[in-house]
Design a protein around this motif. Structure first.
Motif, PDB file in Angstrom:
ATOM      1  N   VAL A 113     -30.139 -20.664  16.113  1.00 32.37           N
ATOM      2  CA  VAL A 113     -29.833 -19.379  15.490  1.00 32.37           C
ATOM      3  C   VAL A 113     -28.625 -19.497  14.559  1.00 32.37           C
ATOM      4  O   VAL A 113     -27.598 -20.096  14.918  1.00 32.37           O
ATOM      5  CB  VAL A 113     -29.562 -18.304  16.560  1.00 32.37           C
ATOM      6  CG1 VAL A 113     -29.317 -16.942  15.915  1.00 32.37           C
ATOM      7  CG2 VAL A 113     -30.729 -18.221  17.544  1.00 32.37           C
ATOM      8  N   ASP A 114     -28.769 -18.969  13.367  1.00 33.99           N
ATOM      9  CA  ASP A 114     -27.695 -18.769  12.389  1.00 33.99           C
ATOM     10  C   ASP A 114     -27.185 -20.039  11.705  1.00 33.99           C
ATOM     11  O   ASP A 114     -26.871 -20.016  10.513  1.00 33.99           O
ATOM     12  CB  ASP A 114     -26.503 -18.026  13.015  1.00 33.99           C
ATOM     13  CG  ASP A 114     -26.849 -16.586  13.366  1.00 33.99           C
ATOM     14  OD1 ASP A 114     -27.795 -16.041  12.758  1.00 33.99           O
ATOM     15  OD2 ASP A 114     -26.197 -16.014  14.245  1.00 33.99           O
ATOM     16  N   GLU A 115     -27.084 -21.133  12.417  1.00 32.91           N
ATOM     17  CA  GLU A 115     -26.575 -22.372  11.834  1.00 32.91           C
ATOM     18  C   GLU A 115     -27.596 -23.492  12.032  1.00 32.91           C
ATOM     19  O   GLU A 115     -28.203 -23.597  13.095  1.00 32.91           O
ATOM     20  CB  GLU A 115     -25.253 -22.783  12.489  1.00 32.91           C
ATOM     21  CG  GLU A 115     -24.119 -21.798  12.287  1.00 32.91           C
ATOM     22  CD  GLU A 115     -23.575 -21.821  10.872  1.00 32.91           C
ATOM     23  OE1 GLU A 115     -23.806 -22.833  10.168  1.00 32.91           O
ATOM     24  OE2 GLU A 115     -22.916 -20.839  10.467  1.00 32.91           O
ATOM     25  N   PRO A 116     -27.790 -24.357  11.024  1.00 28.35           N
ATOM     26  CA  PRO A 116     -28.681 -25.508  11.222  1.00 28.35           C
ATOM     27  C   PRO A 116     -28.100 -26.449  12.261  1.00 28.35           C
ATOM     28  O   PRO A 116     -26.894 -26.431  12.532  1.00 28.35           O
ATOM     29  CB  PRO A 116     -28.726 -26.152   9.833  1.00 28.35           C
ATOM     30  CG  PRO A 116     -27.458 -25.730   9.161  1.00 28.35           C
ATOM     31  CD  PRO A 116     -27.146 -24.365   9.695  1.00 28.35           C
ATOM     32  N   ARG A 117     -28.970 -27.263  12.828  1.00 29.70           N
ATOM     33  CA  ARG A 117     -28.519 -28.197  13.860  1.00 29.70           C
ATOM     34  C   ARG A 117     -29.062 -29.591  13.567  1.00 29.70           C
ATOM     35  O   ARG A 117     -30.266 -29.765  13.334  1.00 29.70           O
ATOM     36  CB  ARG A 117     -28.996 -27.744  15.237  1.00 29.70           C
ATOM     37  CG  ARG A 117     -28.321 -28.516  16.382  1.00 29.70           C
ATOM     38  CD  ARG A 117     -28.871 -28.097  17.729  1.00 29.70           C
ATOM     39  NE  ARG A 117     -28.769 -26.661  17.943  1.00 29.70           N
ATOM     40  CZ  ARG A 117     -29.314 -26.055  19.005  1.00 29.70           C
ATOM     41  NH1 ARG A 117     -30.001 -26.764  19.894  1.00 29.70           N
ATOM     42  NH2 ARG A 117     -29.193 -24.749  19.156  1.00 29.70           N
ATOM     43  N   GLU A 118     -28.183 -30.554  13.559  1.00 30.53           N
ATOM     44  CA  GLU A 118     -28.612 -31.933  13.379  1.00 30.53           C
ATOM     45  C   GLU A 118     -29.429 -32.374  14.588  1.00 30.53           C
ATOM     46  O   GLU A 118     -29.119 -32.017  15.729  1.00 30.53           O
ATOM     47  CB  GLU A 118     -27.408 -32.853  13.179  1.00 30.53           C
ATOM     48  CG  GLU A 118     -26.667 -32.595  11.876  1.00 30.53           C
ATOM     49  CD  GLU A 118     -25.540 -33.591  11.653  1.00 30.53           C
ATOM     50  OE1 GLU A 118     -25.385 -34.510  12.499  1.00 30.53           O
ATOM     51  OE2 GLU A 118     -24.823 -33.449  10.651  1.00 30.53           O
ATOM     52  N   ALA A 119     -30.476 -33.158  14.339  1.00 32.25           N
ATOM     53  CA  ALA A 119     -31.364 -33.627  15.407  1.00 32.25           C
ATOM     54  C   ALA A 119     -31.673 -35.093  15.160  1.00 32.25           C
ATOM     55  O   ALA A 119     -32.767 -35.447  14.699  1.00 32.25           O
ATOM     56  CB  ALA A 119     -32.642 -32.789  15.439  1.00 32.25           C
ATOM     57  N   PRO A 120     -30.720 -35.981  15.436  1.00 34.27           N
ATOM     58  CA  PRO A 120     -30.889 -37.401  15.104  1.00 34.27           C
ATOM     59  C   PRO A 120     -32.052 -38.076  15.817  1.00 34.27           C
ATOM     60  O   PRO A 120     -32.549 -39.099  15.338  1.00 34.27           O
ATOM     61  CB  PRO A 120     -29.544 -38.018  15.516  1.00 34.27           C
ATOM     62  CG  PRO A 120     -28.939 -37.041  16.472  1.00 34.27           C
ATOM     63  CD  PRO A 120     -29.411 -35.697  16.054  1.00 34.27           C
ATOM     64  N   ASP A 121     -32.491 -37.524  16.931  1.00 33.30           N
ATOM     65  CA  ASP A 121     -33.580 -38.131  17.695  1.00 33.30           C
ATOM     66  C   ASP A 121     -34.936 -37.463  17.431  1.00 33.30           C
ATOM     67  O   ASP A 121     -35.912 -37.765  18.120  1.00 33.30           O
ATOM     68  CB  ASP A 121     -33.273 -38.071  19.193  1.00 33.30           C
ATOM     69  CG  ASP A 121     -32.013 -38.847  19.565  1.00 33.30           C
ATOM     70  OD1 ASP A 121     -31.752 -39.882  18.917  1.00 33.30           O
ATOM     71  OD2 ASP A 121     -31.284 -38.412  20.478  1.00 33.30           O
ATOM     72  N   LEU A 122     -34.996 -36.565  16.447  1.00 27.07           N
ATOM     73  CA  LEU A 122     -36.231 -35.828  16.193  1.00 27.07           C
ATOM     74  C   LEU A 122     -37.324 -36.762  15.675  1.00 27.07           C
ATOM     75  O   LEU A 122     -37.152 -37.420  14.652  1.00 27.07           O
ATOM     76  CB  LEU A 122     -35.970 -34.717  15.180  1.00 27.07           C
ATOM     77  CG  LEU A 122     -37.162 -33.809  14.846  1.00 27.07           C
ATOM     78  CD1 LEU A 122     -37.609 -33.030  16.066  1.00 27.07           C
ATOM     79  CD2 LEU A 122     -36.795 -32.851  13.707  1.00 27.07           C
TER      80      LEU A 122
END
Length: 413
Positions: free
Chosen positions: A382-391
């Motif tokens: 919500v509201d802020e993007p999130r890094e997902a290095p393992d995606l």
């Protein structure tokens, strides 16, 4: 090969949306959590209970089409045409189209088609009589108009299809494109959907269905998927086109894919023409079939872009369907930002999944402040993007009016 079957590689992305036209503008606006919702300007909404929508306000079709073609086509075709040109340029696939047109397929869907032209044509008849109707009216209105004009203008000579499957249409076009690649019917598929239905009759129809948010005084906060105060969707417009290619085509051209499309799942609720199955069995099964088609474990799904329209009837059952796939998956319902562009939305959200995988970043959703009691506890971004290095894998799922459910799985290329 995925699960013993070929994947389709996404090598180009073109978009025309309420938060920007073109991949780069769209993605930066989405990560910045910008809203595309405002007061309706495409017609005068005075007297309507709902006066807000998500419009493509910065879009000018004359930047992509000549003046005569603009006049002879509907807005939904304008959006599709621009997105297709942008996607082909992004994939650097124009030379492939020129050299091997019979090996290029075209799948362009829509939920309704040229409803703006239908409205305009009726107005001409009422004011000036039957004989004053534009001779291009039928070819503006027909749902396959965007596919027809794209095929003619781009000289596509492979398979051409126009699925019309309400709000699940855009995701289903991706499945059809994947099918063409898997069967060997095409090496490259121009694949997407478009919609432009912000007209008095469509808005009025959804108002009487009690399906739309009435937060006219708070447009940007109107669409609230999974929130305690969810009260309906916000109608939008837009288009997305993805260039799908076979592994051999990618290798031969030296293309750099964003992601690969590896699984598709389709089901029907057989419950109600307007409301989804309250137990969410159809969308859950579609998600399960997509994961099975991809040949991966459900827990590998790290991101889900759901239907998430902000309706009481849909949010709860869909959230528990996602929970059944992977309760640890990150979720962002981007209709809170983009509005609901009906038949186009699945194509736009598939593009979002591809970009999330490419950049290993989860885009945010808006307006979720307190989870509704009947919604599943998930990792909502919500509201802020999130890094997902393992995606490594993402899922896009959509429900269509009439009980149609389609889900697609994408993986890192």
């Amino acid at each position: 090969m995925e699960n013993g079957r070929p994947a389709a590689y996404i090598t180009g992305i073109g978009l025309a949306t309420p938060i920007g036209t073109g991949r780069e503008k769209f993605w930066s606006s989405l990560l910045a959590n910008e809203s595309g919702v405002g007061r309706i300007s495409l017609f005068d909404p005075e007297g309507f209970e709902v006066q807000i929508a998500a419009e493509c306000t910065d879009f000018d079709p004359k930047e992509y089409m000549d003046r005569k073609l603009v006049q002879r086509t509907d807005r939904f075709t304008h959006l599709a045409y621009a997105s297709a040109k942008l996607a082909l340029e992004d994939a650097q696939a124009l030379e492939e189209l020129e050299n091997n047109p019979e090996r290029v397929g075209l799948v362009m869907g829509t939920g309704i088609g040229g409803v703006m032209s239908m409205h305009d044509t009726q107005g001409v008849m009422d004011r000036r009589g039957v004989n004053r109707v534009n001779p291009f009216s039928v070819t503006k209105i027909m749902p396959n108009a965007s596919a027809a004009h794209l095929g003619i203008q781009l000289s596509v000579q492979g398979p051409s299809m126009t699925p019309v499957l309400a709000c699940s249409c855009g995701t289903d076009t991706m499945g059809m494109g994947l099918d063409l690649i898997r069967r060997g019917d095409a090496d490259v598929v121009i694949c997407g959907a478009s919609e432009a239905t912000i007209t008095p009759v469509i808005v009025a129809g959804f108002i009487t269905m009690r399906a739309m948010s009435r937060r006219n005084d708070d447009p940007e906060g109107a669409c609230r998927p999974y929130d305690r105060d969810h009260s309906g969707f916000v109608i939008g417009e837009g288009a997305a086109v993805l260039i799908l290619e076979s592994a051999e085509s990618v290798r031969r051209r030296g293309a750099e894919p964003y992601a690969k499309l590896t699984g598709i799942g389709r089901t029907t609720d057989a419950y109600n023409v307007a409301d989804p199955d309250p137990k969410g069995r159809g969308i859950r099964r579609a998600m399960e079939l997509a994961v099975e088609s991809a040949g991966i474990a459900p827990e590998k799904i790290g991101y889900i872009n759901p239907h998430g329209t902000g309706t009481v009837a849909g949010d709860g059952p869909e959230s528990w369907a996602m929970h059944a796939i992977n309760p640890e998956a990150k979720v962002s319902a981007t209709k809170s930002t983009l509005g609901h562009s009906l038949g186009a939305v699945g194509a736009i959200e598939t593009a979002i999944c591809a970009l999330a995988l490419k950049h290993r970043t989860i885009p945010p959703m808006r307006n979720l402040t307190e989870l509704a009691e009947d919604c599943a506890p998930l990792d909502y971004v919500v509201d802020e993007p999130r890094e997902a290095p393992d995606l490594e894998a993402a899922l896009c799922g959509n429900l269509g009016v009439g009980g149609h459910n389609v889900a697609a799985v994408l993986e890192r290329a």
